[in-house]
Structure formats: C-alpha cells, structure tokens
Write an enzyme that holds these catalytic residues in place. Structure first.
Site, PDB file in Angstrom:
ATOM      1  N   CYS A  53       0.808  -1.237   0.000  1.00 31.41           N
ATOM      2  CA  CYS A  53       0.000   0.000   0.000  1.00 31.41           C
ATOM      3  C   CYS A  53       0.835   1.278   0.000  1.00 31.41           C
ATOM      4  CB  CYS A  53      -0.930   0.029   1.215  1.00 31.41           C
ATOM      5  SG  CYS A  53      -1.642  -1.569   1.649  1.00 31.41           S
ATOM      6  N   CYS A  56       1.563   3.745  -3.091  1.00 29.52           N
ATOM      7  CA  CYS A  56       0.564   4.693  -3.597  1.00 29.52           C
ATOM      8  C   CYS A  56       0.033   5.626  -2.512  1.00 29.52           C
ATOM      9  CB  CYS A  56      -0.614   3.931  -4.209  1.00 29.52           C
ATOM     10  SG  CYS A  56      -0.148   3.079  -5.717  1.00 29.52           S
ATOM     11  N   HIS A  57      -0.098   5.124  -1.291  1.00 32.09           N
ATOM     12  CA  HIS A  57      -0.757   5.934  -0.250  1.00 32.09           C
ATOM     13  C   HIS A  57       0.228   6.617   0.692  1.00 32.09           C
ATOM     14  CE1 HIS A  57      -4.689   4.301  -1.411  1.00 32.09           C
ATOM     15  NE2 HIS A  57      -4.060   3.153  -1.547  1.00 32.09           N
ATOM     16  N   MET A  96      -6.771   1.075  -8.274  1.00 35.54           N
ATOM     17  CA  MET A  96      -6.322   0.299  -7.106  1.00 35.54           C
ATOM     18  C   MET A  96      -6.466  -1.193  -7.411  1.00 35.54           C
ATOM     19  SD  MET A  96      -6.800   0.212  -3.226  1.00 35.54           S
ATOM     20  CE  MET A  96      -7.030  -1.300  -2.310  1.00 35.54           C
ATOM     21  N   HIS A 336       5.083  11.305 -11.065  1.00 32.10           N
ATOM     22  CA  HIS A 336       5.320   9.858 -10.995  1.00 32.10           C
ATOM     23  C   HIS A 336       6.368   9.437 -12.021  1.00 32.10           C
ATOM     24  CE1 HIS A 336       4.307   5.934  -9.482  1.00 32.10           C
ATOM     25  NE2 HIS A 336       4.177   5.483 -10.708  1.00 32.10           N
ATOM     26  N   HIS A 378      -0.112   7.194 -17.085  1.00 31.53           N
ATOM     27  CA  HIS A 378       0.978   6.333 -16.610  1.00 31.53           C
ATOM     28  C   HIS A 378       1.850   5.989 -17.808  1.00 31.53           C
ATOM     29  CE1 HIS A 378       3.167   2.909 -14.904  1.00 31.53           C
ATOM     30  NE2 HIS A 378       2.857   3.408 -13.718  1.00 31.53           N
TER      31      HIS A 378
END
Ligand code: DHE
Length: 548
Positions: A53, A56-57, A96, A336, A378
């Site tokens: 996790c 991304c978080h 997700m 990113h 992306h």
C-alpha cells in the site's frame, strides 16, 4: 484506494458482506473508536502495508497516487472495517489493484489491514549515514574486474526483473539463452545501465541498490548498498566526461536522494527531499523521489519530487568538491513516471492525480508546459514517434481510461501541435488499466498493455497500433496454457523483435514472449523454472541510450 459514489460504494459493501459472510453492515455504522488490534498484529500489518500500500498511499498515509488513508480521513468518509475490506478485496476502477480477488492478500490479511488503517500509522524509522555505510559491500573490487567484455552479444542483453523472488535474470537477446541469475533483494523495481552500458543497476523496494557487471562471463553483482527503506528509482551520470562515474538513488523513505560512486556504489552524499507543496506552500515531510532521468547533454539529473510537485534539476558536476546545485521547478502534483522526448531536451512526466503531463525544458531549466491528458496518466518512459504530419510526438497511456494521448513536442517546426494532445488513440474495451507503452525508431508499431484492467481478456492482451495511422493492427494474446497478465514491452537493440512479460504468481513459472516485429508472430517463448513473476525488462542498448 478511492472513495467512489455512494451507490457504487453500497454495491461493494453488499458484495463484501456476502464474501465475508457478514450481513447488515451499514455505512453509517463507521466506528467512532478504532477496532481492537494487538501489538503483534500492528507489526504484521505494517509489513503488509509497506509491501502493498505504501507505494501509492505513502508511509505516513497522507496520500499521493492513492488517497489519504489516515484514520481521520477514513472516518470523514464514513469508511468502517467492512467498507475498507471491500476496497482492498475488489480494488477500484481508478487503478487500485483487487488484492483479494487476485489472491495476493488473504481474507485474514485484508481484515487485519482494514483494522490497522483505523489506527494512527506507526512512525517509520530513519536511516543513519553510518547504517548506509555499514550496508555497503563490494564483492569484486574495480581493479580485479575483467578488462574487456567476455560475451560478444552483451549490448543486446536483457535484464529481466523477477519481482517476487528478488532476482534479476540476464538473458542474451541474440540467443535467448539465460546467462545468469543475480540475487538482488526484495521486489526489484527497475533496472538502469551506466553510460557505457557495462554496468546494470537495480533498485529494490527495500532501498537496496545493486550493480551488475555485464562484461563478466557470467554477469554478477559486484557491489551493493542499502540507502533507504523504500525506493523506486536509480540512474547514472551519462554526460561526457562523467560516464559510469556516479549513480543516484531516489528514495521513497526516508525521502531523499543518495549519490553513489558508479562502479562500486560507495556512498558519497545524501540530500533530504522533504519540502513544501509547490502550490499551498505547506510543509510535506513525505516528499518522495519518483522517476529520475539523466541528461545526455549536461551533467544533470532530473528528479521528480512526487508530493511537493516539484522537478529538481540536480547538477552533479561539483560533487567531488562537496557541492551540489539544484534548480527547483514548480510543476504539478503528484509526479510519478516519465521520459525524454525524441530530442532529449524536454522531459515529460505524469502528474497523475491532476491528470496532467508536465514538460520540463532541461536546456533552459524551466517549466515549458503543463498538458491536460486523461485520467491517471501512466507513461512508463512513454513512446516517441517521428510523425510526418504532427512532427515528433511523445505518447502516454492511462490507468484510469482507455485512451492513449500523443503530445506534440516540437515547439519550433510544429508549433501548432506542440504541448497539446495532437492525437488521441482509443483502446478497445471498457476501462483503462494500461501501465506501459513502447516503440522503437526501427519499428512501425506502438505497443500497449492493460494489466490493471479488471477484464481477464484485456489483462492478457497487448495492443499493437500502427504508429503513423494510429489504427489498431493486431491484438496479441498470451497463449492459453501460460497463466498471468501481459506486462511491459521492450525491444531488442536493433528493433527487430519485442519482448512481453507474463506476470503471474511466484509459486508458478510463467514465460517471456518474444514477437517478431515485422510479422507480429510469436517467435519464441522463453520458459524455465526460473521465469517467476517477470515484470520490467531492460535491453542494454535501449536503456543506455534512452530509446523508447
Ligand atoms: Fe512502478 C517505473 C513507482 C507499481 C513496474 N514505478 C516506476 C517509476 C516509479 C514507480 C516512480 C519510475 C522510475 C524511473 O523511471 O526512474 N510503481 C511505482 C509505485 O509507487 C507503484 C505505483 C506502487 C508501488 O508500491 O510500487 C508502482 N510498478 C508498479 C507495479 O505494480 C509494477 C507493474 C510491478 C512491480 O514492480 O511492482 C511496476 N514500474 C514498474 C516498471 C517500471 C516502473 C517495470 C520501469 C518502466 C520502464 O520502462 O522504465
């Protein structure tokens, strides 16, 4: 993880209730006090959170590519244990992963995570310079290394990441034979090469950098060092006079970049990247380093400071004198992945939560443009096309929708198309899930995968577009007897073939598929017990010269 509309949410909660055998959970029953959790469970959950996790978080759960997962935020959104379990099990259309459905996390692990998230995040540890220096190991000193390449095909070698087994395979791209397997550490993320191509570097999610000497008869790691607890990027000094001299690692945690000696990874210096959000000017401790590229025209690294939304141009020419110069450019959040345009003057990077592509002019050291694209771009490193009408184009796919955006990158001769989407390419099927696109100057095609799409058929497909007409020419499918998803495309150094990974589970070998670029026929299936969880593949020449 994303909060969706209430209907979708309710559907998910009902589905979750069925899955977990629980009836009668209501959205309004969100816990006022967090559910019980033991110290042992916190330890275990922290590990799972870190592995699956945090990318991304965020370690501090403040959100980045995914939304904030602090207990306050979950409470504000009325997300109780059952609702959180549902998100983790089913994933979301926003990208997700469906961790439960995929079988990556068990029912018990999902329950544990859902409870853990309602408690404050445990403080992540810091890493001292002394700890970094202690972790530095040189297996073969520079003076004891071979003096010339021992394999004639080495410039067409592919480094293949075997993600979940913590290894990198070196495969001869000419003979397709496995040359060696190198133990690199936990969940390697990317590989890059030095300017000469001799050294291949890996960076793991555990922050361990490894350098492999490709000139050896059986390439092996010659040095390693752990410079952070969590990392995703590494690159090298590519400017004339600095070839193979330095490597730079971008850390997720502790947020920093670390400069190493190129040939043996001796730690040289470290700079913290905690900073201020470019827009609100509020402090952000977890400002992580996302992608890094290395200029071919200046002694310069381009570092993308994810949360801060800043692009840092790091001049490495005076590192030996203990000085480093950084131009900090305000850009957009959250930065990113990205790559060079065809001229290698402009760097294009996804600001994925704002659905933009940021363009940096590395010659003038300034922001050139911010381009609106689709939902959650992306690009990987993107794909460059020299188009007869639009001029040079740089393309990106999207996690959140089924379109590819091609942006004009020549503000002088093709001004009309510069810094806007000159061409949209529609992909078949519903939803996005594209992670990587790729082409090669010698190829007619633009390739795109869909591993994050919920549809099994799309997950196992590679879409081949004519890069001049933008028409879909063929959909390549993974042979039925090989389980897994199609991910990441890479060309051979002469562009005559391309390779696709079949990404499965680590307990079962899969394959790497090799397609002939002219006929689009499957010409070789690279198999073997060692082919477990292959993800990224990096051809030495293409990586060295930034060809994509
Ligand atoms: Fe990646 C590139 C971060 C998930 C495979 N990934 C990158 C880069 C970043 C990044 C910052 C750019 C590096 C550069 O160019 O310097 N990736 C992250 C994440 O934070 C994220 C979303 C979640 C995580 O926890 O890691 C994530 N990435 C994945 C995957 O799930 C993939 C498919 C498999 C895996 O390794 O986990 C994956 N990422 C890759 C690959 C590249 C990459 C193969 C390099 C592409 C290239 O062609 O250069």
């Amino acid at each position: 993880m994303e909060a969706s509309g209430s209907l979708k949410f309710l559907q998910k909660t009902i589905l979750t209730s069925i899955f977990f055998g629980i009836v009668g959970i209501s959205v309004n029953q969100a816990n006022s006090s967090p559910p019980p959790i033991t110290k042992e469970e916190i330890k275990k959950a922290s590990r799972i959170y870190f592995d699956r996790c945090a990318g991304c978080h965020g370690m501090l759960r403040k959100g980045a590519t995914g939304p904030a997962l602090t207990p306050e935020n979950l409470k504000k959104k009325h997300l109780n244990t059952e609702a959180i379990k549902s998100f983790i099990y089913y994933g979301t259309a926003g990208g997700m992963p469906d961790w439960g459905k995929q079988g990556v996390l068990t029912k018990e692990e999902i329950n544990l995570l859902a409870r853990f998230l309602q408690h404050p995040p445990p403080p992540p540890p810091l890493l001292t310079w002394e700890q970094i220096k202690k972790s530095w190991k040189v297996y073969i000193p520079v003076e004891k290394r071979v003096k010339a390449p021992q394999n004639k095909n080495w410039r067409n070698f592919f480094g293949v990441i075997l993600r979940d087994v913590g290894k990198v395979a070196i495969v001869d791209g000419t003979t397709k034979k496995l040359i060696s397997i190198v133990n690199t550490g936990f969940a390697v993320h990317i590989l890059r090469t030095s300017a000469s191509g001799r050294y291949m570097y890996s960076i793991g999610r555990d922050g361990k950098a490894t350098v492999i000497d490709l000139w050896m008869k059986k390439p092996d790691k010659v040095a390693e060092v752990k410079v952070c607890y969590d990392a995703r990027s590494i690159d090298t000094s590519k400017y004339k006079g600095y070839e193979d001299k330095y490597a730079v690692v971008g850390c997720y945690w502790p947020p920093a970049f670390v400069v190493l000696k190129g040939d043996d990874l001796k730690p040289i210096t470290r700079h913290v990247t905690s900073d201020y959000y470019y827009d609100t000017k509020d402090f952000v401790r977890e400002a992580r380093v996302a992608s890094i590229v290395s200029s071919h025209y200046d002694p310069l690294w381009v570092l993308n400071i994810k949360e801060a939304g800043q692009v840092w141009l790091v001049d490495y020419s005076k590192i030996d004198k203990g000085s480093i110069k950084i131009d900090m450019i305000d850009a957009e959040r959250y930065l990113h992945d990205g790559g060079w345009d065809l001229s290698k003057r402009y760097f294009l990077v996804a600001a994925n939560m704002r659905n933009k592509i940021v363009v940096i002019d590395t010659k003038e050291k300034k922001l050139a443009a911010i381009v609106d694209v689709g939902t959650k771009p992306h690009p990987g490193r993107g794909a460059n096309i020299d188009h007869p009408k639009y001029g040079p184009l740089w393309c990106t796919g999207h996690i959140g929708e089924n379109r590819i955006a091609c942006i004009g990158t020549d503000p002088e001769k093709h001004k009309k198309y510069a810094w806007k989407v000159a061409k949209w390419i529609k992909m078949p099927g519903v939803g996005g899930g594209n992670l990587f696109i790729k082409t090669h100057p010698k190829s007619k095609w633009l390739l795109a995968d869909r591993p994050l799409n919920p549809d099994k058929d799309l997950q196992r497909s590679i879409f081949v577009y004519d890069k001049y007409t933008f028409k879909l020419v063929k959909t390549l499918k993974i042979p039925k007897n090989i389980p897994g998803r199609a991910v990441h495309e890479e060309y051979s150094s002469d562009g005559s073939e391309f390779w696709i990974s079949v990404w499965g589970k680590k307990d079962q070998p899969t394959a790497i598929l090799v397609y002939d670029d002219k006929t689009l026929k499957l010409k070789k299936v690279i198999k073997g017990d060692w082919v477990r969880t292959p993800t990224g593949k990096f051809n030495v020449t293409n990586t060295m010269e930034d060809i994509y």
